[in-house]
Structure formats: C-alpha cells, structure tokens
Design an enzyme around this catalytic site. Structure first.
Site, short mmCIF file in Angstrom:
data_model
loop_
_atom_site.label_atom_id
_atom_site.label_comp_id
_atom_site.label_asym_id
_atom_site.label_seq_id
_atom_site.Cartn_x
_atom_site.Cartn_y
_atom_site.Cartn_z
N LYS A 175 0.85 -1.20 0.00
CA LYS A 175 0.00 0.00 0.00
C LYS A 175 0.89 1.25 0.00
O LYS A 175 1.63 1.48 0.95
CB LYS A 175 -0.91 0.04 1.23
CG LYS A 175 -2.00 1.11 1.07
CD LYS A 175 -2.74 1.42 2.34
CE LYS A 175 -2.11 2.53 3.12
NZ LYS A 175 -2.07 3.82 2.40
N GLU A 250 10.57 1.72 9.88
CA GLU A 250 11.45 2.87 9.62
C GLU A 250 10.64 4.12 9.93
O GLU A 250 9.75 4.48 9.16
CB GLU A 250 11.87 2.90 8.14
CG GLU A 250 12.77 1.80 7.70
CD GLU A 250 14.01 1.71 8.55
OE1 GLU A 250 14.50 2.77 9.02
OE2 GLU A 250 14.48 0.59 8.78
N CYS A 284 13.38 11.44 6.05
CA CYS A 284 13.61 11.06 7.45
C CYS A 284 15.07 11.27 7.85
O CYS A 284 15.38 11.42 9.02
CB CYS A 284 13.18 9.61 7.68
SG CYS A 284 13.91 8.47 6.52
O1 TXE Z 1 2.50 9.39 7.80
P1 TXE Z 1 1.81 8.06 8.17
P2 TXE Z 1 1.77 10.77 7.53
C1 TXE Z 1 6.35 11.61 9.56
C2 TXE Z 1 6.39 13.07 9.36
C3 TXE Z 1 4.99 13.39 8.99
C4 TXE Z 1 4.25 12.44 9.88
C5 TXE Z 1 2.89 12.07 9.44
O2 TXE Z 1 6.71 13.71 10.56
O3 TXE Z 1 4.66 14.70 9.20
O4 TXE Z 1 5.05 11.28 9.87
O5 TXE Z 1 2.86 11.74 8.07
C6 TXE Z 1 -0.11 4.36 6.32
N1 TXE Z 1 -2.19 1.15 9.73
N2 TXE Z 1 6.75 10.86 8.39
O6 TXE Z 1 0.57 10.98 8.36
O7 TXE Z 1 0.40 8.30 8.59
C7 TXE Z 1 -0.41 5.55 5.44
O8 TXE Z 1 -1.58 5.32 4.68
C8 TXE Z 1 -1.46 0.89 8.64
C9 TXE Z 1 8.06 10.37 8.42
O9 TXE Z 1 1.55 10.86 6.10
O10 TXE Z 1 2.70 7.35 9.09
C10 TXE Z 1 0.86 5.63 4.60
O11 TXE Z 1 0.80 4.66 3.56
N3 TXE Z 1 -0.97 1.86 7.84
C11 TXE Z 1 8.32 9.37 7.39
C12 TXE Z 1 1.94 5.25 5.61
O12 TXE Z 1 1.25 4.54 6.64
C13 TXE Z 1 -1.21 3.12 8.16
C14 TXE Z 1 7.65 9.49 6.11
C15 TXE Z 1 2.67 6.44 6.23
O13 TXE Z 1 1.72 7.34 6.75
C16 TXE Z 1 -1.97 3.47 9.30
C17 TXE Z 1 6.29 9.98 6.22
C18 TXE Z 1 -2.45 2.41 10.10
N4 TXE Z 1 -3.19 2.63 11.20
C19 TXE Z 1 5.92 10.66 7.33
N5 TXE Z 1 -2.04 4.81 9.37
C20 TXE Z 1 9.74 8.94 7.27
N6 TXE Z 1 10.38 8.76 8.39
O14 TXE Z 1 10.26 8.71 6.20
C21 TXE Z 1 -1.37 5.31 8.30
N7 TXE Z 1 -0.87 4.30 7.56
#
Ligand code: TXE
Length: 485
Positions: A175, A250, A284
């Site tokens: 996904k 990660e 990140c």
């Molecule tokens: O990430 P999410 P978001 C950090 C960064 C950002 C914050 C939120 O600080 O502002 O996270 O970003 C899926 N069960 N990073 O909200 O929600 C979601 O659909 C299973 C750091 O966009 O963590 C997406 O495919 N999956 C980071 C993926 O998780 C779930 C990169 C990431 O989304 C889920 C991105 C659940 N309950 C954001 N909820 C890095 N370190 O590289 C969400 N997802």
C-alpha cells in the site's frame, strides 16, 4: 479536466475498490484534485491476500535466476519510462521534476537491480559440530509480506521494500501513501508488462486506518515492512505484537548535523543546505538540528543564511526550482505551526519563516520558504519533534562532549552527520552517537548493501542488503548427526 482514475492491482489485473468508493488525489503545487484513488477496505485486502496465496507456491519455488530476470526486466521498463514516472512523481508530491528525474526514479530502478542480484547471491550459513553433526540453515520466504510506504519518496521507498520481498520469494500486498499513489499504480502496469505472474505483487490503495490497518491485521500476512511516522509505527507495532508478525519499522528522525571548526568549510556548508532542505526537508534522514563549534559559528551561520536565501521556491516543473511544494495542505499547516511555535519558544527566524506565493498555475500551492532558526535550546519542542519540512535550527557548541549530549538528547536515533578533519574525534563520536547511521564528512551517501534504519523512536529492524533479505526470510536450522564410527 477529467480526473485520472487509479485502480488497485490484484491478481495481475487493475481492479476497482469493492465498495466503489474513491478519494481525491490533489496536486500540491496547484491545490487542484487531478486523480481519484480507490478507498479500499478489508474486502480489497482480502482479495489481494487470496491472490497472493494462490501465487505463492509457484513463486516461492521459482529459481533465483527467474526472479533475477524478472526484477531486472521491471528495472529496465521503469528506466525506459523514466520521464513519465518522474512527471507523475512530481505531480503527486510537489517535488522539483529535476529531483524526481535524478533521484526518485533512478533509485527505484536501482532498488530492483540491486535486489535482483541479491536473489542470485543470497546464501545461508552452516555450523559444523566437529566429528558429530552439521547444522545448516535454510532461509525460506516468510510467505505474504505487507509493504506500507509513505509520501515523501513514493516509488523510491515502495520499491525499497517490494524488491527484496520479491527477490526472497515472497508474494506482496503493498500500500502506497494515499497522498502519492500514482507511481505505484504505474508500477502495477510495468509489472504486468514485465510478465510478473499474477498475484505475486498486489497493490491496494486507500487510507492508513482502513486499507493499511487491514494489511497489518490480516492473519495471513506474516511480515510488515513499514516506513512512516513514529505515531503510526507505534500503532502498527501494537497491532502486530499479539499475532507475532515480523516487523521492520522505519520511522521519524530528528537528526543532528555536527560541524567542527576544522571542517572543510565549503563542503560542510553545501551539505548542510542539502541535508536541511533536500526534498523540502521531507526526508527522514534530513539534518534538521545543526550544531556548529563556537569559533566557526557566526561565520557558518551568516554564510548559510546567504545560501538558504538564494534557494528558489517555485513551480516544481521549472528547471531552476530548488524547493517545490509541500505534500499537502495539512502538512503545510503543520510546518507553519512549528515555525510559529519556534518563535513562541524564543527562536529567531534568520531567514524564511513564511508561506510563499508562487505565480499561476501554482497560486494555490503549498509552498514555504526555507527557514533557519537560531536561539533555541535542546529541550524545546521545535528541537525535539520531527517537523519534516524546510525548517532547520542552528546552535553553537563548545566541546565534543557537549555536541554529543545535544545530538543524543532526543527520542529519535536515525542518522547523524559529523564534520571534522580530526578523524579520531569523528570515530570516537560515531561510536557514542545514539543513531543507526553515522556519516562522517558526508550526508546521505548511500551504499545499498549497508544496514539502514534507526534506534529509539526511529524504529526497529534494518533494511538494505542482506538485512532485508534476512527480514523477508525465515531461518530454519537443520541438524544432521553423522553415523557412529
Ligand atoms: O504518515 P503516516 P503521515 C512523519 C512526518 C509526517 C508524519 C505524518 O513527521 O509529518 O510522519 O505523516 C499508512 N495502519 N513521516 O501521516 O500516517 C499511510 O496510509 C497501517 C516520516 O503521512 O505514518 C501511509 O501509507 N498503515 C516518514 C503510511 O502509513 C497506516 C515518512 C505512512 O503514513 C496506518 C512519512 C495504520 N493505522 C511521514 N495509518 C519517514 N520517516 O520517512 C497510516 N498508515
């Protein structure tokens, strides 16, 4: 304008979501919706798991050479279509087209090529018990792997998970982020064209708490590889623990970038700008806390301000743009709120600090000026929490011990960068930093064979090289006793 309709990819076919519900996909540089993506739920994930289950017996028995050839073919096709992929990535993320062309898509190609060869070269251990027996370890695919990826480097990170999972003989339910789904949809077509057998890779689009949650909760999905926010990672770890799934998480970072007065200044300056503002700070690994040894502090800061002010924020399609749009309105609001918070906490904005208005067709896009802030201590929220935007804080230090304490004084532990010509000092610090990755006199210099990942709230497990191949396989020890005499 008619909207692009994205489909799930299940059993080798494009499929609409079972409930026929869709989400808007917005171009962050214009603020306009331009595609619709499936709002999938448990039924779609169930169909994907069933397809993966049907494909698994044959795929897991395929030879390394067969997997090598297929993964390489996928790499060739992405490379052939690089321009279309790059354009899609830019439209989805708001990042400059020059970056999608030179970083994101080439890295997706490299991921497939790298793990194609890993399929050929992966081997396992033997443990002889002299004169008594021999143990050998079988490394067998885990079965069906769930790969969930974020929006900042969409195809780059999606393929970083999928390629090793497939190379090791697993089937995948993947996904991508709901904010940046288009290159994953294109990848599905590429896999069809490459001849990847139906069901080996399945891609389900939708929201994290719906489609993502269904992947995490599915009992037949044996391993989850996730990149995203720490909060989401915590949630996934809690959901996976009762069923003992393998997990690779990660998560976020709040990475220190430590510059000593004896550094090679020009290189250190250039890299501090890159580490702070590449991909709009939405990586990140970004060095978001800059620590400068006091004798160099004022000179470094002033030179940095000049360089940051020279960065061009603008239409991501233009070749001279350095920083494009942030990924979404919600993320723009989050980043701006952190800039306000930094000022409330006593920070002085040295440059940037506001939203940027870009000319048509980007007048409604989510642009922020690259921002440098000084005057904040370690313990304020600005220096503790991941902002994930073009916001960099700068602070002086007096001794290596102090720099180390500052670097280690956060809950994250992903990456750190040290700049000095005193290699004893650099090695000593590298040993003591609480961090999964340390760069000395460089930043984001990547060798795909090395272990990649963080400690503390930056996650668990490592990706890359054999670490990834081991994650996507289960070791089984076979012990054979010799006949007496
Ligand atoms: O990430 P999410 P978001 C950090 C960064 C950002 C914050 C939120 O600080 O502002 O996270 O970003 C899926 N069960 N990073 O909200 O929600 C979601 O659909 C299973 C750091 O966009 O963590 C997406 O495919 N999956 C980071 C993926 O998780 C779930 C990169 C990431 O989304 C889920 C991105 C659940 N309950 C954001 N909820 C890095 N370190 O590289 C969400 N997802």
């Amino acid at each position: 304008m008619s909207l692009l309709i994205i489909e799930n990819y299940i059993a080798g076919q494009g499929q609409p979501p079972c409930r026929r519900q869709y989400l808007d996909n917005v171009n962050p540089a214009t603020g306009e919706p331009y595609a619709r993506i499936p709002r999938s739920d448990t039924d779609d994930v169930e169909a994907a798991v069933q397809a993966a289950e049907r494909a698994f017996p044959t795929w897991s028995q395929s030879t390394p050479e067969q997997r090598f050839r297929l993964l390489n073919r996928i790499a060739d096709l992405i490379e052939r279509d690089l321009e279309a992929y790059a354009l899609a990535e830019t439209t989805d993320t708001g990042k400059p087209l020059s970056v999608a062309r030179s970083v994101d898509i080439p890295r997706a190609v490299a991921n497939f090529r790298f793990f194609a060869t890993a399929a050929l070269q992966f081997a396992s251990e033997a443990h002889p018990m002299t004169n008594l027996a021999i143990n050998y370890t079988l490394r067998q695919p885990v079965g069906i792997a769930g790969c969930i990826s974020p929006w900042n480097l969409p195809l780059y990170l999606f393929t970083w998970k999928i390629a090793p999972a497939l190379a090791a003989g697993n089937c995948v339910v993947g996904k991508p982020s709901e904010l940046t789904p288009v290159t994953a949809w294109m990848l599905a077509r590429t896999c069809q064209e490459a001849g990847l057998p139906p069901g080996v890779l399945n891609i389900v689009h939708g929201l994290g708490p719906e489609a993502g949650q269904a992947i995490v909760a599915h009992p037949k999905i044996k391993a989850i590889s996730f990149t995203g926010g720490t909060h989401t990672g915590r949630h996934i770890a809690a959901a996976a623990a009762p069923v003992f799934k393998k997990l690779s998480l990660e998560l976020g970072g709040k990475n220190p970038h430590i510059v000593f007065a004896d550094c090679r200044l020009e290189e250190a300056l250039q890299t501090a700008v890159r580490a702070g503002f590449s991909n709009n700070g939405q990586i990140c690994l970004c060095g978001s806390r800059l620590y400068i040894e006091r004798p160099l502090y004022a000179r470094f800061r002033d030179a940095l301000v000049q360089r940051v002010q020279a960065l061009k924020v603008g239409n991501p399609m233009q070749s001279d743009t350095d920083l494009g749009a942030l990924v979404s309105q919600a993320h723009l609001d989050k980043v701006l709120s952190y800039i306000e918070l930094a000022q409330a906490e006593g920070g002085r904005v040295l440059c940037g600090g506001q939203r940027v208005q870009v000319a048509a067709p980007c007048e409604h896009g989510y642009f922020v000026a690259p921002t440098l802030i000084e005057g904040l201590g370690l313990h304020c929220r600005t220096n503790q929490e991941e902002i994930f935007g073009p916001v960099l804080t700068i602070q002086p230090f007096d001794t290596a011990e102090e720099a180390l304490a500052l670097a280690n004084g956060v809950d994250y532990g992903l990456a750190a960068s040290i700049w000095t010509q005193d290699l004893s000092c650099a090695h000593r610090m590298a040993e003591q930093l609480h961090s999964g990755i340390v760069w000395i006199n460089c930043w984001m210099l990547r060798d795909l064979r090395t272990p990649f990942g963080g400690i503390k709230q930056s996650g668990i497990g490592r990706e890359g090289g054999w670490e990834a191949m081991r994650f996507f396989t289960e070791p089984k020890n076979v012990c054979v006793k010799y006949a007496e005499g």
